[in-house]
Design a protein around this motif. Structure first.
Motif, PDB file in Angstrom:
ATOM      1  N   TYR A 189      50.212  42.466  53.728  1.00  0.00           N
ATOM      2  CA  TYR A 189      49.986  43.624  53.568  1.00  0.00           C
ATOM      3  C   TYR A 189      51.075  44.206  52.268  1.00  0.00           C
ATOM      4  O   TYR A 189      50.422  44.991  51.365  1.00  0.00           O
ATOM      5  N   GLN A 190      52.325  43.649  52.183  1.00  0.00           N
ATOM      6  CA  GLN A 190      53.123  43.844  51.260  1.00  0.00           C
ATOM      7  C   GLN A 190      52.517  43.554  49.674  1.00  0.00           C
ATOM      8  O   GLN A 190      52.611  44.406  48.765  1.00  0.00           O
ATOM      9  N   ILE A 191      51.900  42.466  49.600  1.00  0.00           N
ATOM     10  CA  ILE A 191      51.319  41.879  48.404  1.00  0.00           C
ATOM     11  C   ILE A 191      50.132  42.925  47.904  1.00  0.00           C
ATOM     12  O   ILE A 191      50.065  43.316  46.838  1.00  0.00           O
ATOM     13  N   ALA A 192      49.344  43.059  49.079  1.00  0.00           N
ATOM     14  CA  ALA A 192      48.106  43.860  48.726  1.00  0.00           C
ATOM     15  C   ALA A 192      48.524  45.317  48.207  1.00  0.00           C
ATOM     16  O   ALA A 192      47.603  46.088  47.421  1.00  0.00           O
ATOM     17  N   TYR A 239      51.591  41.564  41.418  1.00  0.00           N
ATOM     18  CA  TYR A 239      51.182  41.285  42.817  1.00  0.00           C
ATOM     19  C   TYR A 239      50.035  42.432  42.924  1.00  0.00           C
ATOM     20  O   TYR A 239      49.076  42.048  43.395  1.00  0.00           O
ATOM     21  N   GLY A 240      50.130  43.477  42.930  1.00  0.00           N
ATOM     22  CA  GLY A 240      49.307  44.703  43.327  1.00  0.00           C
ATOM     23  C   GLY A 240      47.889  44.204  42.518  1.00  0.00           C
ATOM     24  O   GLY A 240      47.047  44.354  43.069  1.00  0.00           O
ATOM     25  N   GLY A 241      48.186  44.486  41.264  1.00  0.00           N
ATOM     26  CA  GLY A 241      46.884  44.427  40.258  1.00  0.00           C
ATOM     27  C   GLY A 241      46.391  43.025  40.213  1.00  0.00           C
ATOM     28  O   GLY A 241      44.866  42.831  40.463  1.00  0.00           O
ATOM     29  N   GLY A 242      47.022  41.878  40.202  1.00  0.00           N
ATOM     30  CA  GLY A 242      46.643  40.700  40.336  1.00  0.00           C
ATOM     31  C   GLY A 242      45.892  40.413  41.597  1.00  0.00           C
ATOM     32  O   GLY A 242      44.801  39.810  41.655  1.00  0.00           O
ATOM     33  N   GLY A 262      41.922  39.529  42.232  1.00  0.00           N
ATOM     34  CA  GLY A 262      41.586  38.246  42.842  1.00  0.00           C
ATOM     35  C   GLY A 262      40.847  38.512  43.983  1.00  0.00           C
ATOM     36  O   GLY A 262      39.877  37.991  44.322  1.00  0.00           O
ATOM     37  N   ASN A 263      41.268  39.451  44.656  1.00  0.00           N
ATOM     38  CA  ASN A 263      40.636  39.650  46.136  1.00  0.00           C
ATOM     39  C   ASN A 263      39.422  40.203  45.935  1.00  0.00           C
ATOM     40  O   ASN A 263      38.233  39.738  46.462  1.00  0.00           O
ATOM     41  N   ALA A 264      39.154  41.125  45.118  1.00  0.00           N
ATOM     42  CA  ALA A 264      37.854  41.987  44.959  1.00  0.00           C
ATOM     43  C   ALA A 264      36.949  40.716  44.268  1.00  0.00           C
ATOM     44  O   ALA A 264      35.601  40.386  44.638  1.00  0.00           O
ATOM     45  N   ALA A 265      37.330  39.802  43.265  1.00  0.00           N
ATOM     46  CA  ALA A 265      36.284  38.783  42.886  1.00  0.00           C
ATOM     47  C   ALA A 265      36.073  37.674  43.886  1.00  0.00           C
ATOM     48  O   ALA A 265      34.897  37.306  43.952  1.00  0.00           O
TER      49      ALA A 265
END
Length: 80
Positions: free
Chosen positions: A39-42, A49-52, A56-59
């Motif tokens: 949760y913290q990273i997302a 962290y947030g953008g990367g 990555g998660n979307a991809a």
């Protein structure tokens, strides 16, 4: 002798909790800690962290992990 008997129970209980996690099962505390870090990273506002993580998660959600990793290896970037 009292300090020896007081040390023995804590040593055995900590080793038993370690052996459970080594067998593949995670304790409730480990599970909640993992959820907290995810949760913290997302939700981190920093680009690293947030953008990367978001890109990555979307991809991975769109293309799957294997195709995303192959694309990163070939291009150095997340797939669009």
């Amino acid at each position: 002798m009292a300090s020896t008997s007081a040390t023995t129970p804590s040593s055995s209980s900590s080793s038993s909790s370690c052996s459970n996690s080594k067998k593949g099962g995670r304790s409730e505390v480990e599970h909640k800690l993992g959820e907290f870090f995810m949760y913290q990273i997302a939700h981190d506002a920093s680009p690293a962290y947030g953008g990367g993580f978001g890109a990555g998660n979307a991809a991975v959600n769109k293309y799957g992990l294997r195709r995303t990793l192959d694309h990163i290896r070939l291009t150095g970037n997340f797939p669009l």
